[in-house]
Scaffold this motif. Sequence first.
Motif, PDB file in Angstrom:
ATOM      1  N   SER A   1      -6.016   4.208   1.965  1.00  0.00           N
ATOM      2  CA  SER A   1      -7.059   4.518   2.928  1.00  0.00           C
ATOM      3  C   SER A   1      -6.587   4.252   4.353  1.00  0.00           C
ATOM      4  O   SER A   1      -6.817   5.064   5.261  1.00  0.00           O
ATOM      5  CB  SER A   1      -8.314   3.691   2.613  1.00  0.00           C
ATOM      6  OG  SER A   1      -9.337   3.951   3.540  1.00  0.00           O
ATOM      7  N   ASP A   2      -5.918   3.121   4.559  1.00  0.00           N
ATOM      8  CA  ASP A   2      -5.384   2.798   5.891  1.00  0.00           C
ATOM      9  C   ASP A   2      -4.361   3.837   6.345  1.00  0.00           C
ATOM     10  O   ASP A   2      -4.245   4.130   7.539  1.00  0.00           O
ATOM     11  CB  ASP A   2      -4.737   1.406   5.894  1.00  0.00           C
ATOM     12  CG  ASP A   2      -5.754   0.276   5.771  1.00  0.00           C
ATOM     13  OD1 ASP A   2      -6.959   0.545   5.975  1.00  0.00           O
ATOM     14  OD2 ASP A   2      -5.338  -0.856   5.465  1.00  0.00           O
ATOM     15  N   TYR A   3      -3.626   4.393   5.413  1.00  0.00           N
ATOM     16  CA  TYR A   3      -2.634   5.425   5.733  1.00  0.00           C
ATOM     17  C   TYR A   3      -3.313   6.679   6.275  1.00  0.00           C
ATOM     18  O   TYR A   3      -2.753   7.391   7.113  1.00  0.00           O
ATOM     19  CB  TYR A   3      -1.825   5.749   4.483  1.00  0.00           C
ATOM     20  CG  TYR A   3      -0.856   6.887   4.635  1.00  0.00           C
ATOM     21  CD1 TYR A   3       0.238   6.809   5.497  1.00  0.00           C
ATOM     22  CD2 TYR A   3      -1.036   8.076   3.913  1.00  0.00           C
ATOM     23  CE1 TYR A   3       1.130   7.871   5.634  1.00  0.00           C
ATOM     24  CE2 TYR A   3      -0.153   9.133   4.034  1.00  0.00           C
ATOM     25  CZ  TYR A   3       0.929   9.027   4.903  1.00  0.00           C
ATOM     26  OH  TYR A   3       1.803  10.078   5.042  1.00  0.00           O
ATOM     27  N   GLY A   4      -4.515   6.945   5.771  1.00  0.00           N
ATOM     28  CA  GLY A   4      -5.255   8.105   6.253  1.00  0.00           C
ATOM     29  C   GLY A   4      -5.426   9.216   5.245  1.00  0.00           C
ATOM     30  O   GLY A   4      -5.833  10.330   5.604  1.00  0.00           O
ATOM     31  N   ALA A   5      -5.129   8.952   3.972  1.00  0.00           N
ATOM     32  CA  ALA A   5      -5.316   9.978   2.942  1.00  0.00           C
ATOM     33  C   ALA A   5      -6.796  10.341   2.833  1.00  0.00           C
ATOM     34  O   ALA A   5      -7.680   9.484   2.930  1.00  0.00           O
ATOM     35  CB  ALA A   5      -4.797   9.469   1.601  1.00  0.00           C
ATOM     36  N   ASP A   6      -7.062  11.621   2.622  1.00  0.00           N
ATOM     37  CA  ASP A   6      -8.444  12.062   2.416  1.00  0.00           C
ATOM     38  C   ASP A   6      -8.844  11.916   0.947  1.00  0.00           C
ATOM     39  O   ASP A   6      -9.970  11.533   0.636  1.00  0.00           O
ATOM     40  CB  ASP A   6      -8.580  13.523   2.844  1.00  0.00           C
ATOM     41  CG  ASP A   6      -8.328  13.699   4.334  1.00  0.00           C
ATOM     42  OD1 ASP A   6      -9.157  13.238   5.134  1.00  0.00           O
ATOM     43  OD2 ASP A   6      -7.290  14.285   4.690  1.00  0.00           O
ATOM     44  N   LEU A   7      -7.907  12.256   0.065  1.00  0.00           N
ATOM     45  CA  LEU A   7      -8.144  12.158  -1.372  1.00  0.00           C
ATOM     46  C   LEU A   7      -6.914  11.552  -2.025  1.00  0.00           C
ATOM     47  O   LEU A   7      -5.792  11.963  -1.732  1.00  0.00           O
ATOM     48  CB  LEU A   7      -8.420  13.543  -1.967  1.00  0.00           C
ATOM     49  CG  LEU A   7      -8.584  13.641  -3.485  1.00  0.00           C
ATOM     50  CD1 LEU A   7      -9.796  12.849  -3.943  1.00  0.00           C
ATOM     51  CD2 LEU A   7      -8.708  15.110  -3.924  1.00  0.00           C
ATOM     52  N   VAL A   8      -7.132  10.565  -2.879  1.00  0.00           N
ATOM     53  CA  VAL A   8      -6.048   9.920  -3.627  1.00  0.00           C
ATOM     54  C   VAL A   8      -6.233  10.229  -5.102  1.00  0.00           C
ATOM     55  O   VAL A   8      -7.350  10.163  -5.632  1.00  0.00           O
ATOM     56  CB  VAL A   8      -6.040   8.394  -3.418  1.00  0.00           C
ATOM     57  CG1 VAL A   8      -4.908   7.742  -4.228  1.00  0.00           C
ATOM     58  CG2 VAL A   8      -5.910   8.047  -1.941  1.00  0.00           C
ATOM     59  N   ILE A   9      -5.145  10.582  -5.772  1.00  0.00           N
ATOM     60  CA  ILE A   9      -5.158  10.826  -7.213  1.00  0.00           C
ATOM     61  C   ILE A   9      -4.288   9.773  -7.879  1.00  0.00           C
ATOM     62  O   ILE A   9      -3.106   9.640  -7.566  1.00  0.00           O
ATOM     63  CB  ILE A   9      -4.619  12.230  -7.532  1.00  0.00           C
ATOM     64  CG1 ILE A   9      -5.514  13.297  -6.901  1.00  0.00           C
ATOM     65  CG2 ILE A   9      -4.541  12.440  -9.031  1.00  0.00           C
ATOM     66  CD1 ILE A   9      -4.897  14.665  -6.923  1.00  0.00           C
ATOM     67  N   ALA A  10      -4.865   9.002  -8.794  1.00  0.00           N
ATOM     68  CA  ALA A  10      -4.151   7.891  -9.427  1.00  0.00           C
ATOM     69  C   ALA A  10      -4.434   7.861 -10.927  1.00  0.00           C
ATOM     70  O   ALA A  10      -5.230   8.650 -11.451  1.00  0.00           O
ATOM     71  CB  ALA A  10      -4.551   6.569  -8.771  1.00  0.00           C
ATOM     72  N   GLY A  11      -3.779   6.939 -11.604  1.00  0.00           N
ATOM     73  CA  GLY A  11      -3.963   6.747 -13.047  1.00  0.00           C
ATOM     74  C   GLY A  11      -3.586   5.322 -13.408  1.00  0.00           C
ATOM     75  O   GLY A  11      -4.173   4.366 -12.952  1.00  0.00           O
ATOM     76  N   HIS A  12      -2.583   5.184 -14.263  1.00  0.00           N
ATOM     77  CA  HIS A  12      -1.894   3.922 -14.566  1.00  0.00           C
ATOM     78  C   HIS A  12      -2.676   2.934 -15.423  1.00  0.00           C
ATOM     79  O   HIS A  12      -2.113   2.314 -16.321  1.00  0.00           O
ATOM     80  CB  HIS A  12      -1.446   3.249 -13.275  1.00  0.00           C
ATOM     81  CG  HIS A  12      -0.573   2.046 -13.485  1.00  0.00           C
ATOM     82  ND1 HIS A  12       0.572   2.089 -14.254  1.00  0.00           N
ATOM     83  CD2 HIS A  12      -0.677   0.754 -13.045  1.00  0.00           C
ATOM     84  CE1 HIS A  12       1.139   0.886 -14.264  1.00  0.00           C
ATOM     85  NE2 HIS A  12       0.389   0.071 -13.551  1.00  0.00           N
ATOM     86  N   TYR A  13      -3.959   2.741 -15.164  1.00  0.00           N
ATOM     87  CA  TYR A  13      -4.704   1.692 -15.857  1.00  0.00           C
ATOM     88  C   TYR A  13      -5.251   2.121 -17.216  1.00  0.00           C
ATOM     89  O   TYR A  13      -5.877   1.329 -17.910  1.00  0.00           O
ATOM     90  CB  TYR A  13      -5.848   1.194 -14.979  1.00  0.00           C
ATOM     91  CG  TYR A  13      -5.442   0.174 -13.935  1.00  0.00           C
ATOM     92  CD1 TYR A  13      -4.220  -0.480 -13.999  1.00  0.00           C
ATOM     93  CD2 TYR A  13      -6.294  -0.151 -12.881  1.00  0.00           C
ATOM     94  CE1 TYR A  13      -3.856  -1.426 -13.049  1.00  0.00           C
ATOM     95  CE2 TYR A  13      -5.939  -1.097 -11.923  1.00  0.00           C
ATOM     96  CZ  TYR A  13      -4.724  -1.726 -12.016  1.00  0.00           C
ATOM     97  OH  TYR A  13      -4.359  -2.674 -11.078  1.00  0.00           O
ATOM     98  N   HIS A  14      -5.053   3.376 -17.587  1.00  0.00           N
ATOM     99  CA  HIS A  14      -5.513   3.884 -18.891  1.00  0.00           C
ATOM    100  C   HIS A  14      -7.000   3.638 -19.113  1.00  0.00           C
ATOM    101  O   HIS A  14      -7.443   3.409 -20.251  1.00  0.00           O
ATOM    102  CB  HIS A  14      -4.706   3.242 -20.035  1.00  0.00           C
ATOM    103  CG  HIS A  14      -3.259   3.567 -20.009  1.00  0.00           C
ATOM    104  ND1 HIS A  14      -2.381   3.170 -21.009  1.00  0.00           N
ATOM    105  CD2 HIS A  14      -2.490   4.243 -19.109  1.00  0.00           C
ATOM    106  CE1 HIS A  14      -1.149   3.587 -20.712  1.00  0.00           C
ATOM    107  NE2 HIS A  14      -1.201   4.243 -19.553  1.00  0.00           N
TER     108      HIS A  14
END
Length: 299
Positions: A219-232
């Motif tokens: 968010s601090d970087y300035g992304a509008d939308l983040v797509i993540a996974g990892h935690y199953h």
Amino acid sequence: MGPLFYITMGIILIIAVIVVLLVRSNWELKHFLVKKFQIDADVKMECHFVVISDLHNNEFGKDNEHLLNAIDNINPEFVCIAGDILTGSKNADNKVAAHFVASLAKKRKVYYGYGNHEGRMQNSTEEYGDAFERYLELISKYAKEMQSADNIIFLNNKVNDLSEYNIRLLGLDIEPGYYNKIKRKEMNSEFIEYSLGLVDNSKYNILIAHHPRFFKAYSDYGADLVIAGHYHGGTVRMPGFGGCIATDFRLFPKFEKGMYKMKKTIMLVSGGLGTHTINVRLFNQPEVLEVVLKPREQV
């Protein structure tokens, strides 16, 4: 009836419950669902895409035909991979993952962001040898056979502009230290700027970043939308609590599955499509994310 009877009945009941839960878990591992999100965004026109994460060589039908058919039915403009399609191992047979990536690209562009499994195989050649190189060669081999090679774009610390939508796709290759399960390293926006350059505020920035724990940095970087996974999805989900344990051994992790907001940034965390090491999912069906970006109404 004496104490022995009640002890015996208690043991039988516990075993029966465990068997039922294992049967349920095995069923879930082979039955995915599609979860749809609609987001108002600063895009030129409506954009429709799919997010795939954490397959870990799981199969839904022969050659993942059920999964591919579901994506065809959604008919997205493109697919974003949020990492961990394979399982990181020196001797793992990653043909399922490679074949799936090549098959995905037969009809549309596939933007492949790396997860911790791809990253550690790529960066730790002393441990994994040429396993990652062989995986990429497998993808290339299948893609040539399917004539889909031109549609696969690897976004490991790379950027790709989709000008027709005013979208910029950014794939963050997160260093292995950030995935440490014991001594947890913190991330700040400077790391992302070093990896990808400054955000372009004239575009709608979609950041593919496998690990959801660093939402504040994204968010601090300035992304509008983040797509993540990892935690199953937190592995085992309980009503009122959500996911119980993350892949980095955190109990009740904060960002385990679903949509989250921080300032102007939205993060979508996929519960993933597979498992590794401990092959259990409970009340936590594998999922494909369908994302629709709607042009924001101008006031």
